[in-house]
Design an enzyme around this catalytic site. Structure first.
Site, PDB file in Angstrom:
ATOM      1  N   ASP A   1      45.655 -15.384  25.963  1.00 40.70           N
ATOM      2  CA  ASP A   1      45.837 -14.240  26.845  1.00 40.70           C
ATOM      3  C   ASP A   1      47.321 -13.838  26.753  1.00 40.70           C
ATOM      4  O   ASP A   1      48.134 -14.516  26.113  1.00 40.70           O
ATOM      5  CB  ASP A   1      45.409 -14.579  28.273  1.00 40.70           C
ATOM      6  CG  ASP A   1      45.074 -13.312  29.069  1.00 40.70           C
ATOM      7  OD1 ASP A   1      45.452 -12.208  28.628  1.00 40.70           O
ATOM      8  OD2 ASP A   1      44.451 -13.428  30.134  1.00 40.70           O
TER       9      ASP A   1
HETATM   10  C1  BGC Z   1      44.560 -10.079  30.920  1.00 45.54           C
HETATM   11  C2  BGC Z   1      43.470 -10.016  29.884  1.00 45.54           C
HETATM   12  C3  BGC Z   1      43.640  -8.814  29.014  1.00 45.54           C
HETATM   13  C4  BGC Z   1      45.031  -8.842  28.391  1.00 45.54           C
HETATM   14  C5  BGC Z   1      45.284  -7.698  27.439  1.00 45.54           C
HETATM   15  C6  BGC Z   1      45.933  -9.909  30.326  1.00 45.54           C
HETATM   16  O1  BGC Z   1      46.900  -9.770  31.289  1.00 45.54           O
HETATM   17  O2  BGC Z   1      44.479 -11.297  31.611  1.00 45.54           O
HETATM   18  O3  BGC Z   1      42.214  -9.998  30.511  1.00 45.54           O
HETATM   19  O4  BGC Z   1      42.635  -8.767  28.038  1.00 45.54           O
HETATM   20  O5  BGC Z   1      45.991  -8.810  29.423  1.00 45.54           O
HETATM   21  O6  BGC Z   1      45.403  -6.485  28.073  1.00 45.54           O
END
Ligand code: BGC
Length: 813
Positions: free
Chosen positions: A334
């Site tokens: 993530d």
């Molecule tokens: C979130 C994810 C997301 C990623 C990309 C993160 O902060 O937890 O769910 O896919 O950002 O945008």
């Protein structure tokens, strides 16, 4: 014969071309071949004078045999990737593991940005959250034409409930219990996103959650692993279709692996403390279901599992995911998940975090630039295995190969298709229908709904005339200026009728301007500068003139989603005070409630005549809502999370495990498990939802009262529409296992079927009961097991109102 000679000659020519262009492994080489084909065709036409047919046939034959690469058999893919990797330097391999955010690229500084330089140097594997086919085409061009090996990039985005056509938030979608609708929503999302350059979505989010304080409950399918698993499969099938080679499908990424929905106290980015038994039975099934459905990628969660952050957790990313579940795709971290191993205090440097993550099974690093930035030296000095780098690089290249990016890196930038599909009338019509299936009618005294299109209707509340709040959180591609407000939706539904619609905002979202600013950050709504008293006075004046009041109230869209945990989950104060005043007028009130989480609606349930839970229903909210309010559509949504009586009940789920001090009734009972001041029961149970018609259930029957451990029995029930409208019902099968090795819930969902019945129509439904349906993961070996003994088989319209039959399985214990 003569043509055969030509064929051989041409094949040889092509073979030579292949040798010559061996260094250009990708699109550039393909372009050369296209040019070669044209040359051959022209040459043959000249040689054979006017005989166009045979040269054409020859070229087509050669073309087909050469493009067999597109048939994507594993052996061909392996050969292609082996050849490519043989030419890659260590730095280029590490570059494939790097996923920066597009940030500076979308601003137009494409050629000068750092990311662009990195792309040229082969130091980037993909980009995310860049919108628009032109921008993406340009970035892809840099990768393909200006980097040494011309390896195309992956383009990812959080397309989690639609693209420009926005569907209800996933929590709402799950309330439809309509797996075809969920799959269709994902298919439409893919059709739109892939025409605009995106080939990879960070969805489905399948985190089971028992805590309404957590804002991200809005992004998942609620509290139940069985329903969550079915929704996860439907989404993966919708996004990926039958094959990733189809350019209208995109690769899914199941997230957040794992257990993110169980963060302690519902507080965002907090840790998770769960034992294996509960993980396997309550939280892991939807991830596994998504993987079994073929999800091409997995995103590691921010949280810890067994005390180790998911991103660097070998048990999770390798032992469970790959060894036990057989996952073949790639794992991405993530956002900054890798560097945060330092914040978690398990690594002292970015390099150490990169080594640990790669070793754990991570393949791609979102934003931290740890794998790409630190591992070259670590490999050279023997602190990190070159084999592990190769493995991760291969997985990324395989994904690109399967997506067809080596065949045509621009296949997802399709200007013509984009014009046809994005926000098309057909897509919007489907989104409108699906949105109306997701709204849940919680209360409807004296059949107040549906409304007749007559008299004077007062539309009141801060969510009645806002565009940006309708799509809901994580609508990253939304174009709110093209969506209707509720006010506009009702106006068009009432146009040409005798009915009059009056409107007043009545209140801001809440009294606290700072909280409201945080809650509407991305919505950029203007806070009304008028005083609370004057806004309320205006609303009361309007309401006095009306026959009925529609109050559109609740959360603003950014009060749920990422980084939006709350401890106050009841109606925000300013709106509550307005509702109290409106109720004093004694007129019928319909509350259209917006929320991205389960909320507490005690006062509303006691004082208002009708409540419709509208969640955030996407771009077509306004029309879908008008359809429900005026009876064009009949509500059929059923809760995928129970609604509590008090935030203090969390964590809270209908899947209550049996305890030593049982209290199934839930009311206060000294020395049983309960609170002094609030019942254990929910205000509205899991699976609950009303319709404008009514349904009757026949007694449940079993085809036999006993079953062998590997046998099969059928549970049946006949459901009749006893009202005067066509309507849809969700028939739910629960089971209970009163004596097992591991403590089991009183009730757990193990089947459901959604059926539509005309007035007076009946249908018999049957559920097959066998070890697959009735078993669980035992607490000692974590193997799927069905133990001998009694099983309670329960069927009903929600988790509370079920009928029960007893089934004796195997030998009684
Ligand atoms: C979130 C994810 C997301 C990623 C990309 C993160 O902060 O937890 O769910 O896919 O950002 O945008």
């Amino acid at each position: 014969m003569v043509y055969m000679r030509y064929y051989t000659k041409i094949s040889y020519f092509i073979h030579n071309r292949l040798q010559r262009y061996n260094k250009k492994t990708t699109y550039a080489r393909k372009k050369c071949f296209l040019f070669a084909y044209m040359q051959i065709f022209l040459y043959l036409c000249t040689v054979m004078k006017k005989h166009f047919f045979f040269p054409l046939l020859a070229v087509v034959l050669i073309g087909t045999s050469c493009s067999q690469r597109a048939s994507k058999s594993d052996a061909e893919m392996d050969r292609f990737i082996n050849r490519l990797m043989a030419q890659m330097t260590l730095a280029e391999k590490l570059g494939q593991l790097n996923l920066p955010v597009s940030g500076d690229i979308v601003t137009g500084q494409v050629r000068e940005s750092n990311v662009a330089q990195d792309i040229r140097q082969g130091r980037v594997g993909g980009l995310f959250n860049i919108k628009g086919a032109e921008a993406i085409r340009e970035v892809q061009r840099i990768a393909v034409e200006e980097s040494r090996l011309g390896i195309p990039l992956l383009f990812g985005m959080d397309v989690i409930h639609g693209y420009e056509t926005v569907f209800p938030i996933p929590l709402a979608l799950a309330c439809s219990w309509d797996m075809e609708a969920i799959e269709r929503s994902a298919q439409i999302a893919a059709a739109e996103a892939t025409a605009d350059g995106i080939c990879w979505t960070f969805s489905p989010m399948v985190d089971i959650c028992h805590d309404g304080r957590w804002g991200r409950i809005s992004e998942g399918s609620g509290e139940d692993p069985y329903l969550g698993s079915r929704a996860a499969e439907a989404m993966v099938h919708g996004y990926q279709g039958a094959s990733l080679a189809d350019p209208t499908t995109m690769m899914a990424c199941v997230k957040h692996f794992a257990l993110y929905g169980a963060v302690e106290a519902g507080r965002e980015y907090n840790n998770v403390y769960l034992d294996d038994y509960h993980m396997f039975n309550e939280y892991l099934p939807p991830y596994q279901a998504a993987i079994n459905a073929g999800a091409g990628s997995v995103m590691a969660a921010f949280n810890t599992v067994h005390g180790v952050p998911s991103t660097g957790n070998r048990w999770l990313l390798t032992d469970l995911l790959r060894t036990r579940w057989g996952f073949q795709g790639f794992v991405v971290s993530d956002y900054c998940g890798l560097e945060q191993l330092q914040d978690h205090g398990v690594c002292a440097s970015l390099e150490q975090a990169a080594i640990q993550s790669l070793d754990a099974g991570l393949d791609m690093d979102m934003v931290s630039n740890g794998l790409n930035g630190t591992l070259a030296q670590a490999v050279r000095e023997g602190r990190c295995s070159a084999k592990a780098v190769d493995q991760a690089c291969r997985r990324i290249l395989e994904a690109k190969y399967k997506l067809g990016l080596f065949d045509d890196p621009y296949r997802y930038c399709d200007a013509e298709r984009r014009e046809q599909v994005i926000l098309s009338p057909a897509h919007r019509a489907e989104a409108r229908r699906i949105a109306s299936e997701c709204m849940v009618l919680l209360k409807n005294d004296n059949h107040l709904l549906p409304l007749k299109k007559q008299g004077t209707i007062a539309l009141i509340g801060p969510l009645a005339d806002t565009r940006t709040n309708m799509p809901g959180t994580w609508s990253v591609a939304a174009v709110p200026e093209r969506y209707k407000t509720i006010k506009e939706g009702l106006e068009s539904a009432l146009a040409g009728t005798g009915a009059r619609l009056l409107y007043a905002k009545g209140a801001n979202v809440c009294y606290d301007a700072e909280l409201e600013a945080r809650a509407t950050m991305f919505g950029r709504e203007m806070r009304d500068p008028r005083s609370a008293a004057s806004m309320r006075a205006e609303a009361l004046r309007i309401a006095r003139q009306a026959d009925v009041i529609i109050a559109t109230m609740g959360e603003a869209s950014e009060m749920s989603g990422e980084s939006a945990s709350l401890v106050h989950i009841e109606m925000p104060d300013a709106q509550h005070d307005l509702l109290v005043e409106l109720a004093r007028l004694g007129k019928p009130i319909i509350l259209v409630h917006f929320a991205g989480r389960p909320t507490v609606l005690n006062w509303e349930t006691e004082h208002l005549q009708a409540i419709l839970e509208a969640w955030f229903s996407g771009s077509e909210t306004a029309d879908a809502l008008a359809d429900i309010l005026f009876g064009e559509a009949n509500p059929s949504g059923h809760l995928c999370v129970q609604l509590p009586r008090h935030v203090g009940q969390y964590p809270f789920s209908y899947r209550q495990m049996r305890t030593s001090r049982l209290n199934p009734g839930g009311e206060f009972n000294k020395y049983s498990t309960c609170y002094l001041d609030v019942s254990n029961t929910p205000l509205y149970p899991f699976g609950y939802g009303l319709s404008y018609t009514s349904f009757a259930y026949s007694p449940v029957t079993l085809s036999a009262d006993t079953m062998t451990l590997n046998g099969q029995v059928t549970a049946s029930v006949t459901v009749t529409n006893t009202g005067s409208r066509t309507g849809s019902e969700v028939v739910q099968l629960y089971i209970g296992d009163p004596v097992a090795q591991g403590v089991r819930p009183y009730k757990e969902l193990r089947g459901f079927e959604r059926l539509t019945l005309a007035p007076g129509e009946s249908r018999e439904l049957s559920f097959t009961l066998n070890a697959d349906r009735l078993g669980y993961y035992d607490p000692y070996q974590l193997h799927w097991t069905l133990e001998a003994g009694e099983i309670a088989v329960m069927i009903g319209p929600n988790a509370r109102d079920t009928q029960e039959r007893k089934l004796m399985v195997g030998e009684a214990r």
